[in-house]
Design a protein around this motif. Structure first.
Motif, PDB file in Angstrom:
ATOM      1  N   VAL A  52       4.561  32.966 -61.954  1.00  0.00           N
ATOM      2  CA  VAL A  52       5.433  31.821 -61.680  1.00  0.00           C
ATOM      3  C   VAL A  52       5.949  31.981 -60.260  1.00  0.00           C
ATOM      4  O   VAL A  52       6.730  32.893 -59.983  1.00  0.00           O
ATOM      5  N   PRO A  53       5.511  31.113 -59.327  1.00  0.00           N
ATOM      6  CA  PRO A  53       5.931  31.248 -57.927  1.00  0.00           C
ATOM      7  C   PRO A  53       7.434  31.067 -57.751  1.00  0.00           C
ATOM      8  O   PRO A  53       8.144  30.635 -58.655  1.00  0.00           O
ATOM      9  N   LYS A  54       7.882  31.374 -56.569  1.00  0.00           N
ATOM     10  CA  LYS A  54       9.305  31.312 -56.246  1.00  0.00           C
ATOM     11  C   LYS A  54       9.912  29.965 -56.619  1.00  0.00           C
ATOM     12  O   LYS A  54       9.438  28.909 -56.230  1.00  0.00           O
ATOM     13  N   THR A  55      10.979  30.040 -57.387  1.00  0.00           N
ATOM     14  CA  THR A  55      11.766  28.861 -57.744  1.00  0.00           C
ATOM     15  C   THR A  55      13.141  29.038 -57.115  1.00  0.00           C
ATOM     16  O   THR A  55      13.710  30.127 -57.148  1.00  0.00           O
ATOM     17  N   LYS A  56      13.681  27.961 -56.573  1.00  0.00           N
ATOM     18  CA  LYS A  56      14.918  28.084 -55.800  1.00  0.00           C
ATOM     19  C   LYS A  56      16.024  27.191 -56.346  1.00  0.00           C
ATOM     20  O   LYS A  56      15.782  26.098 -56.836  1.00  0.00           O
ATOM     21  N   SER A  57      17.235  27.700 -56.261  1.00  0.00           N
ATOM     22  CA  SER A  57      18.432  26.868 -56.366  1.00  0.00           C
ATOM     23  C   SER A  57      19.083  26.915 -54.984  1.00  0.00           C
ATOM     24  O   SER A  57      18.462  27.370 -54.022  1.00  0.00           O
TER      25      SER A  57
END
Length: 341
Positions: free
Chosen positions: A325-330
């Motif tokens: 799961v690639p980088k997910t950002k908030s």
């Protein structure tokens, strides 16, 4: 340092047997005050002692009558997933009775170990052991699989006891079931399990399963996390959970969490790992820089001296060459997942 096993002795003869036993296995010894020695900790009230120690140890050995042990532990029992192992040993050392948590807690194994060490006869009463068939809860424990619903174990074990072959969906082969297995057989479509008496699904993905299908979650995923300074734990957990949910990943399959060592004092990360029950690993910028990610970040390089934190940490822990799961950002947190090579 406290041992994982507690032994309780109530008589002079029991204390003597206990002193022999602790020379064979690592355990803390508690002996009724009038019979205590330098090898033991004395007590006057067994009920008070057990109340204080029951959750502190992974296993308990009572050198006493079974009835005494039952009365002492009864108020503290929760369920088979949480209860520690309890073994009762008579003061002559003739029988080692597996009383509570035979499979998941390891009481059957402990009773057999006591038998090997002092010659006691292990008394095992779990149905699958008596019938000579594998127990799914024990197989899960042996293969580091998290049981999704403890209440469904009885359906699987009942089918095995009836002589039925149980269907298993296990795309990554965590249970290592062979074509010649007489107790289990593999299916390549998880939907097939819903049409059967019962079944087992071994997967890191969240599945919509029939009520008779037991989910087992392999602890095979590594979670990499990055954050800005001072981010509260709630914000970190929020992104982690939304990342898992949006990608259909079971939190039970996360085995570890990691980040850059510059965040080793970041309380939000420390608290998040503790809440999730995960080991938190820290890596230097040089260690993370060894991991080649698909899209390194110039901003991360500017602030942290490395092109990736969350993806690189996840891949390093999983010994993987690609990200799951690639980088997910908030606004202030990043998260990524890698699967064990």
């Amino acid at each position: 340092m406290r041992n994982k096993i507690a032994i309780y002795a109530l008589t002079a003869e029991g204390a003597g047997l206990a002193s022999i036993l602790i020379s064979k296995i690592n355990a803390d010894l508690f002996v009724l005050e009038r019979y205590s020695s330098e090898l033991s900790t004395s007590f006057t009230s067994l009920a008070d002692l057990v109340s204080d120690k029951f959750s502190a140890y992974e296993a308990h050995i009572f050198i006493a009558a079974s009835g005494i042990a039952v009365r002492m532990i009864a108020p503290h029992l929760k369920n088979k997933a949480a209860d520690p192992a309890v073994v009762v040993l008579d003061q002559k050392g003739q029988f080692a009775v597996s009383l509570v948590s035979g499979h998941l807690g390891g009481a059957n194994e402990l009773a057999r170990l006591i038998g090997d060490e002092i010659g006691a006869v292990p008394v095992i009463t779990t149905a699958t052991d008596c019938a000579g068939v594998p127990a799914i809860d024990l197989l899960a424990r042996e293969n580091n699989l998290v049981i999704g619903d403890i209440c469904l174990i009885k359906h699987i074990n009942a089918a095995l006891l009836d002589g039925d072959q149980v269907a298993v969906y296990d795309p990554d082969g965590f249970l290592n079931i062979s074509e010649n297995d007489i107790n289990f057989y593999l299916v390549d479509d998880v939907e097939m399990l819903g049409d059967l008496r019962c079944g087992v699904c071994v997967d890191w993905r969240i599945r919509n399963l029939a009520e008779t299908v037991l989910p087992l979650y392999p602890r095979c995923l590594a979670l990499g996390v990055g954050c800005r300074r001072g981010v509260p734990v709630g914000e970190i957990l929020g992104l982690i959970r939304s990342t898992l949910d949006s990608n259909g990943v079971a939190v039970q399959s996360i085995s570890c969490m990691g980040t850059i060592d510059a965040k080793s004092d970041e309380q939000g990360l420390i608290d998040a790992a503790e809440i999730l029950g995960l080991e938190l690993n820290f890596f230097s910028a040089a260690e993370l820089d060894e991991i080649k990610v698909a899209a390194p970040s110039g901003m991360v390089m500017k602030h942290m001296g490395v092109g990736s934190v969350c993806e690189a940490a996840a891949m390093k822990m999983a010994n993987a060459t690609e990200i799951l799961v690639p980088k997910t950002k908030s606004a202030r947190v990043t998260a990524a997942l890698a699967k064990d090579a």
